[in-house]
Design an enzyme around this catalytic site. Sequence first.
Site, PDB file in Angstrom:
ATOM      1  N   CYS A  74       0.846  -1.289  -0.161  1.00 15.95           N
ATOM      2  CA  CYS A  74       0.126   0.104   0.097  1.00 15.95           C
ATOM      3  C   CYS A  74       0.995   1.373  -0.037  1.00 15.95           C
ATOM      4  O   CYS A  74       1.474   1.462  -1.054  1.00 15.95           O
ATOM      5  CB  CYS A  74      -1.093  -0.107   1.107  1.00 15.95           C
ATOM      6  SG  CYS A  74      -2.581   1.024   0.831  1.00 15.95           S
ATOM      7  N   HIS A 113      -3.819  -4.854   0.261  1.00 16.31           N
ATOM      8  CA  HIS A 113      -3.002  -5.556   1.694  1.00 16.31           C
ATOM      9  C   HIS A 113      -3.065  -6.835   1.463  1.00 16.31           C
ATOM     10  O   HIS A 113      -4.180  -7.588   2.003  1.00 16.31           O
ATOM     11  CB  HIS A 113      -3.851  -5.051   2.850  1.00 16.31           C
ATOM     12  CG  HIS A 113      -3.450  -3.408   3.191  1.00 16.31           C
ATOM     13  ND1 HIS A 113      -2.552  -3.153   3.862  1.00 16.31           N
ATOM     14  CD2 HIS A 113      -4.245  -2.472   2.813  1.00 16.31           C
ATOM     15  CE1 HIS A 113      -2.586  -1.949   3.924  1.00 16.31           C
ATOM     16  NE2 HIS A 113      -3.364  -1.396   3.179  1.00 16.31           N
ATOM     17  N   GLU A 115      -1.558  -9.275   3.273  1.00 19.00           N
ATOM     18  CA  GLU A 115      -1.375  -9.909   4.681  1.00 19.00           C
ATOM     19  C   GLU A 115      -2.914 -10.120   5.091  1.00 19.00           C
ATOM     20  O   GLU A 115      -3.074 -10.967   6.017  1.00 19.00           O
ATOM     21  CB  GLU A 115      -0.678  -8.867   5.570  1.00 19.00           C
ATOM     22  CG  GLU A 115      -1.499  -7.574   6.037  1.00 19.00           C
ATOM     23  CD  GLU A 115      -1.412  -6.369   5.171  1.00 19.00           C
ATOM     24  OE1 GLU A 115      -1.286  -6.564   3.756  1.00 19.00           O
ATOM     25  OE2 GLU A 115      -1.624  -5.312   5.339  1.00 19.00           O
TER      26      GLU A 115
HETATM   27  N1  GLN Z   1      -1.939   6.619   2.854  1.00 14.36           N
HETATM   28  C1  GLN Z   1      -1.949   5.907   1.708  1.00 14.36           C
HETATM   29  C2  GLN Z   1      -3.284   5.942   0.856  1.00 14.36           C
HETATM   30  O1  GLN Z   1      -4.349   6.422   1.864  1.00 14.36           O
HETATM   31  C3  GLN Z   1      -1.490   4.503   1.910  1.00 14.36           C
HETATM   32  C4  GLN Z   1      -2.712   3.729   2.829  1.00 14.36           C
HETATM   33  C5  GLN Z   1      -2.402   2.485   3.225  1.00 14.36           C
HETATM   34  O2  GLN Z   1      -1.021   2.020   3.157  1.00 14.36           O
HETATM   35  N2  GLN Z   1      -3.090   1.485   4.087  1.00 14.36           N
HETATM   36  O3  GLN Z   1      -3.572   5.583  -0.065  1.00 14.36           O
END
Ligand code: GLN
Length: 561
Positions: free
Chosen positions: A404, A535, A537
């Site tokens: 992410c 994600h 995970e």
């Molecule tokens: N801050 C970034 C976004 O909102 C990544 C979010 C995250 O890593 N969950 O896109």
Amino acid sequence: MKKVTKTAKKNISPQKTKQSKFIFVVGGVMSGVGKGITSSSIALILQARGLNVTALKVDPYINVDAGTMNPTEHGECFVLHDGLETDQDMGNYERFLNVDLPSVNYMTTGSVYQSVIRKERNLEYKGKTVEVVPDIPLEVIARIKTAAQLADADVTLIEVGGTVGEYQNVLFLEAVRMMKGEMPENVAVVMVSYLPVPGSIGEMKTKPTQTAVRTLNNAGVFADVIIARSPVGVDQKRKEKISRFCNVKIENVISAPDVPSIYDIPLNFEKDNLSTRLCELLNLQHSKTSDLRGWKQFVAHSKNGRDTVKIAVVGKYLTSGDFVLSDVYISVIEAIKYSTYKLGLKPIIEYRSSLEFEDGKKLSDLKKYDGVLVPGGFGKTGIEGKLKVIEYVRKNKIPYFGICYGMQLAVLEYARNVLKLKDASTEEINPKAADLVVGIMPEQREKIAKSDMGGTMRLGAYVAKLKPKSQAALAYKSAEVTERHRHRYEINPDYIEAIEKAGMVFSGTSPDGRLMEIVELPKIDHPFFVGTQFHPELMARPLRPHPLFTAFVRASYESKA
Ligand code: GLN
């Protein structure tokens, strides 16, 4: 964009569904003794008796969901398939039971009040006075029963957040009392208590447990089973004492000593025959033997690694005061473990704060790791450190996995240092930068402007299509995947062509091709450099390690110094 709703409601007809049994798990004495893992373990050992089990968490917070809480306060925010942002315990349930749970399985005080107030505004109470008692517990009970029906569960396990005696969970205990009154033969209560062994006397003390049980009784709720958490096993003498003073049959006092791994806990419970005890208590028809073969094999693998692999997790939420927080990246850590065990290896995972890499002096420390992972995150803190780490591992060919924010920053680093866009940034930290390589998703701009921040990110499961023969496609052995998301920003489509020309490959995109889901460097340039907007995970399970984590750990091991 195709949103996947795996939890589309089944047609629920109360006549047709079987009657579920309900097990409430409450905490006594103090928090932090593993109530979530205890609940997950109970769910697993019952599942192993051939029963269909689902698990719920009720949290006492006013927050409507866990998405607005800082992870240093509350640990990781776990996202369900249908997009609800929840407590990390939901992740434990999914991992132990190897199922995807729907959003009805998680509630907070805030979400319960929100529904009651919405129903009142819709005249659903038909002119009645709506009161804290019984209407709040009734809403809690209705949700529990819906979850049971939706899962067609034989057993529905409900973990009550907090500890008995707290003002905050009184209404949840009231729901337990009401359900037990309504169907005494179908409801059991398990109290997870703590028995200290004070160093000064070296003897296990049962008094705090007795007091906690009395407090629970004051709420009109009586424990059927006591899980006695302690640094060591509970001896017969203490079992007798707990049984006598807490009104629990001696065979229902279960010893739960500290163990090296949380994955031993279900097996330990079975040493005290917990699944049989619960089945007897609830008169549950179950298979005679417990089938924990898969689990036992997993636990054996976790202990028999032939060699080590050393991974650094570089994040920013690592400490709170003088304490290291291990819960903030729990799904990432567990996902690394599952893949490492699958490969017959032992993981050595070290947390490194991105802040310590900001001045660049410690970068060569990274050489001692076989792989580096930058997990998800938000905001400005520690960003420059993460960018330096990514530059270092890219140039030094240390396997890298960015999740992410870790993916967005990998693209940003590439834009700055390879495309030479010196003033490149992400809109999240510098909206005025000349090159916004990572921008806000159009549908998110309005939400931010209106401060509509709760539960409004791009959340939950979406499909991504993969580029044939890419590292991603080879790892997944599939042309399409479904993964869970939690983000507001995206790789700016205006820069994609230039980035690809410079060598980076976008190997996964949304089905319409607009949103970049996976980025990677070709294998000839780097042993493993992969970033995902989603994600992975959140979908890794002990009995189903995640293919991308496995590819990352394998590459890390292969490049071991
Ligand atoms: N801050 C970034 C976004 O909102 C990544 C979010 C995250 O890593 N969950 O896109």
